[in-house]
Design an enzyme around this catalytic site. Structure first.
Site, short mmCIF file in Angstrom:
data_model
loop_
_atom_site.label_atom_id
_atom_site.label_comp_id
_atom_site.label_asym_id
_atom_site.label_seq_id
_atom_site.Cartn_x
_atom_site.Cartn_y
_atom_site.Cartn_z
CD GLN A 256 -1.35 0.09 3.69
OE1 GLN A 256 -2.47 -0.41 3.51
NE2 GLN A 256 -0.97 0.57 4.86
CG HIS B 169 1.85 -8.88 -1.11
ND1 HIS B 169 1.55 -8.14 -2.23
CD2 HIS B 169 1.86 -7.99 -0.08
CE1 HIS B 169 1.38 -6.88 -1.91
NE2 HIS B 169 1.57 -6.76 -0.60
CG ASP C 178 -0.07 -10.71 -4.08
OD1 ASP C 178 -0.64 -10.99 -3.02
OD2 ASP C 178 0.62 -9.69 -4.23
#
Length: 315
Positions: free
Chosen positions: A125, A296, A242
């Site tokens: 993020q 990820h 991911d």
């Protein structure tokens, strides 16, 4: 971390104590800045992801050291949100991205070593947060933006989210499913601000207090377009296996075709492709799409040196 059941409170307390101890020890050993002896390479600014902090040695601290080593002493600043390590960790969940971006813009302007420009790397993020910095705060100038697993079109699902407990992850997911666009949740949960429901697009656009704005989905903000175009390169890295970001294609600025959550719309056919000026950047060769096998943020030192370091050494 959120404790949902009384029987888990002791475990939660121990986890919290362990986390705080680890963060404090990490902060003692690793500082938010490193290097700075080589003025011939651009400085690098890092922004960590959810459940992480700026500088602990088993995460971004090691990335900082690697960059300093590979750039022969280049200056690296890993963003610490809030001025201390505990707030920095909490920021990944509970400090609204707009507040974080504003804070970061102020900090970058005060850092004289960044005055002539810098490269930026966002982790998860932190990728879309740094893009917001590029769009909202053109000074000091960001040259190359690299996002590793950034969710540029948002997420619709949070499987295996990186929290301290499975229960915390389940709680956040249920909250997002049920009430993501309420003002209270938008103000208190970071992940809600980039929760993108493709089945209720209007509700998302009107309720999102961060992502819909930086993607020009409410109004066309020419200032955002102009500033994003100033980038020399915008590099997006997708983790091809991911299990955390859903859909993983958001990492390449793709998303579900509106009205369903199965079929991914081609990047060049999305509305944001034109509304954010990505079409012109694409034609100019400024957009770079990299894929890496793995889950990820599962990147090796060798892959980072081969694929990311050359971008940092460009003049």
């Amino acid at each position: 971390m959120i404790c949902l059941f009384p029987s888990s409170r002791i475990v939660c307390l121990l986890c919290w104590l362990f986390l705080i101890l680890a963060l404090v020890l990490g902060y003692i050993w690793w500082k938010p800045t490193k290097g700075g002896t080589n003025a011939d390479v651009l400085p690098v600014v890092l922004w960590h992801g959810m459940g992480d902090t700026c500088c602990v040695p088993f995460s971004l601290g090691s990335i900082m050291s690697l960059i300093v080593e590979q750039t022969k002493g280049g200056y690296v600043r890993s963003l610490e949100i809030g001025g201390n390590v505990v707030l920095d960790w909490e920021s990944g969940f509970f400090i609204h991205p707009n507040e974080q971006v504003e804070y970061v813009c102020q900090q970058l302007q005060l850092d004289e070593r960044l005055a002539k420009g810098y490269n930026a790397i966002g982790f998860s993020q932190g990728g879309q947060f740094l893009r917001a910095v590029a769009q909202r705060c053109p000074n000091p100038p960001m040259r190359t933006l690299i996002t590793l697993g950034g969710q540029h079109q948002g997420i619709f699902g949070l499987p295996m989210c990186p929290t301290l407990t499975i229960r915390s992850c389940d709680y956040i997911t249920r909250l997002l499913d049920d009430a993501a666009y309420t003002p209270e949740v938008q103000s208190k949960l970071v992940q809600a601000t980039y929760w993108h429901d493709p089945i209720m697009e209007n509700k998302y656009r009107l309720g999102s207090t961060f992502l819909a704005d930086i993607n020009n989905e409410l109004i066309i903000n020419e200032f955002y377009i102009e500033n994003l175009r100033k980038l020399k390169k915008f590099v997006m890295v997708q983790f091809l296996n991911d299990t955390i970001v859903q859909p993983k294609e958001s990492q390449w600025f793709q998303y579900y075709t509106s009205g369903q959550n199965k079929v991914i719309q081609p990047f060049t056919e999305s509305k944001v492709y034109e509304d954010l000026g990505l079409n012109k950047m694409h034609r100019q060769g400024k957009l770079v799409f990299l894929g890496v096998e793995g889950d990820h943020l599962a990147i090796s030192k060798a892959w980072f040196i081969q694929n990311i370091v050359p971008l940092l050494l460009e003049k």
